[in-house]
Design an enzyme around this catalytic site. Structure first.
Site, mmCIF file in Angstrom:
data_model
loop_
_atom_site.group_PDB
_atom_site.id
_atom_site.type_symbol
_atom_site.label_atom_id
_atom_site.label_comp_id
_atom_site.label_asym_id
_atom_site.label_seq_id
_atom_site.Cartn_x
_atom_site.Cartn_y
_atom_site.Cartn_z
ATOM 1 N N GLY A 37 0.852 -1.191 0.000
ATOM 2 C CA GLY A 37 0.000 0.000 0.000
ATOM 3 C C GLY A 37 0.881 1.231 0.000
ATOM 4 N N LYS A 38 0.596 2.186 -0.890
ATOM 5 C CA LYS A 38 1.480 3.341 -1.019
ATOM 6 C C LYS A 38 1.598 4.108 0.279
ATOM 7 C CE LYS A 38 2.297 5.207 -4.860
ATOM 8 N NZ LYS A 38 3.368 4.276 -5.236
ATOM 9 N N ASN A 41 3.666 1.911 2.715
ATOM 10 C CA ASN A 41 5.053 1.844 2.259
ATOM 11 C C ASN A 41 5.815 3.119 2.602
ATOM 12 O OD1 ASN A 41 4.315 -0.586 1.073
ATOM 13 N ND2 ASN A 41 4.320 0.217 -1.016
ATOM 14 N N ASP A 247 8.035 4.568 -3.530
ATOM 15 C CA ASP A 247 7.537 4.872 -2.186
ATOM 16 C C ASP A 247 8.684 5.052 -1.200
ATOM 17 O OD1 ASP A 247 4.901 4.740 -3.031
ATOM 18 O OD2 ASP A 247 4.727 2.603 -2.578
#
Length: 301
Positions: A37-38, A41, A247
């Site tokens: 998950g951005k 991360n 990220d």
């Protein structure tokens, strides 16, 4: 304090010799399950870079939720802003080829329930940094930026994954971070003329009157901020897996700026961290610790 308002996923990563084309079946070699998950991360990257971090997001009530939060919890970051919802934990389906390139499909799940209410409950203060992406509902992202601005916080926006959004969002932020595709997308929103990456970054920075940072893969990164243009070389590496490298860069950049580093110095550290992340598999497992990044920075001087 860096407050990350964003997505929390579990990544299902399949390894294959090549990326598939529409209608094609490719036989792969291995399946991995890792946190991703951005938002998560970038929160983990900022935490491993040494920043104090609070994660604000949503997970499901399923078994994936515990796994998705496992590495964040290990850092000791503040997870009081993470809420459990009645949907599945966000899931990313990722295929990585032999050269390290990837294709990703994201199923948002609980991330689609994230609203500014979660940030209001978690809290954000003057001198904090709010870190945003576009992997959760846009209404919530826009409202979170406005709330943070009202509180006197600094705001960094990573427009990933790129999608059409209200340009008014850009009027509330301090730092915009894009890759090559996202840079082209934002320039297109403003009907900018055909420009090189360098000229496009400068054009956007001047138009928006903010700092614009672009990551350019093996060509490194560059930024424009109030008339100054800086460039940073990428590490010379053969990537194993590029998932999470962007990220990692964003999280390390936010950490550097939050502790008072100049933009170029923060970018140099972020670039080394992103390069090291490409040498390991998985979005979060690959994010390096600050000590490894600083040791390589010293070696490069």
């Amino acid at each position: 304090m860096i407050v990350v308002f964003g997505s929390i996923n579990i990544d299902l990563i399949g390894h294959a010799p090549t990326l598939m084309r529409p209608g094609e079946t490719v036989l792969g070699s291995k399946l991995e399950l890792t946190p991703g998950g951005k938002g998560a991360n970038q929160a983990l990257a900022a935490s491993r870079a040494g920043a104090e971090v609070r994660m604000v997001g949503c997970v499901g009530s399923d078994d994936f939720a515990t796994q998705a939060l496992s590495l964040l919890r290990e850092t000791g970051m503040d997870l009081s802003g993470v809420r459990r919802m009645d949907r599945h934990t966000g899931t990313a389906l990722i295929i990585v080829d032999a050269s390290g390139e990837n294709m990703i499909t994201v199923l948002p799940g609980a991330n689609s329930r994230l609203t500014v209410t979660a940030l209001q409950r978690a809290g954000i203060e003057a001198n904090d940094w709010l870190l945003l992406q576009l992997e959760t509902p846009l209404d919530g992202v826009i409202a979170a930026a406005r709330l943070a601005r009202d509180q006197g916080a600094k705001i960094m926006l990573n427009v990933a994954p790129f999608m059409d959004f209200d340009p008014a969002l850009l009027a509330t932020i301090d730092v915009l971070v894009v890759n090559e595709t996202e840079l082209a997308g934002v320039l297109g929103m403003f009907d900018a003329p055909a420009l090189s990456d360098r000229d496009g970054v400068v054009w956007l920075a001047e138009k928006l009157e903010i700092a614009v940072v672009a990551t350019l893969g093996a060509r490194g990164s560059m930024a424009a901020d109030h008339g100054a243009v800086v460039s940073v070389d990428a590490l010379a590496i053969t990537p194993v897996d590029t998932v999470g490298a962007g990220d990692t860069f964003v999280g390390y950049l936010a950490a550097g700026l939050s502790e008072g580093l100049a933009l170029k110095a923060a970018m140099e550290r972020a670039s080394v961290a992103a390069g090291l992340a490409c040498l390991e598999r998985g979005a979060q497992p690959s994010i390096p610790e600050r000590g490894a990044v600083e040791a390589l920075l010293v070696a490069r001087q």
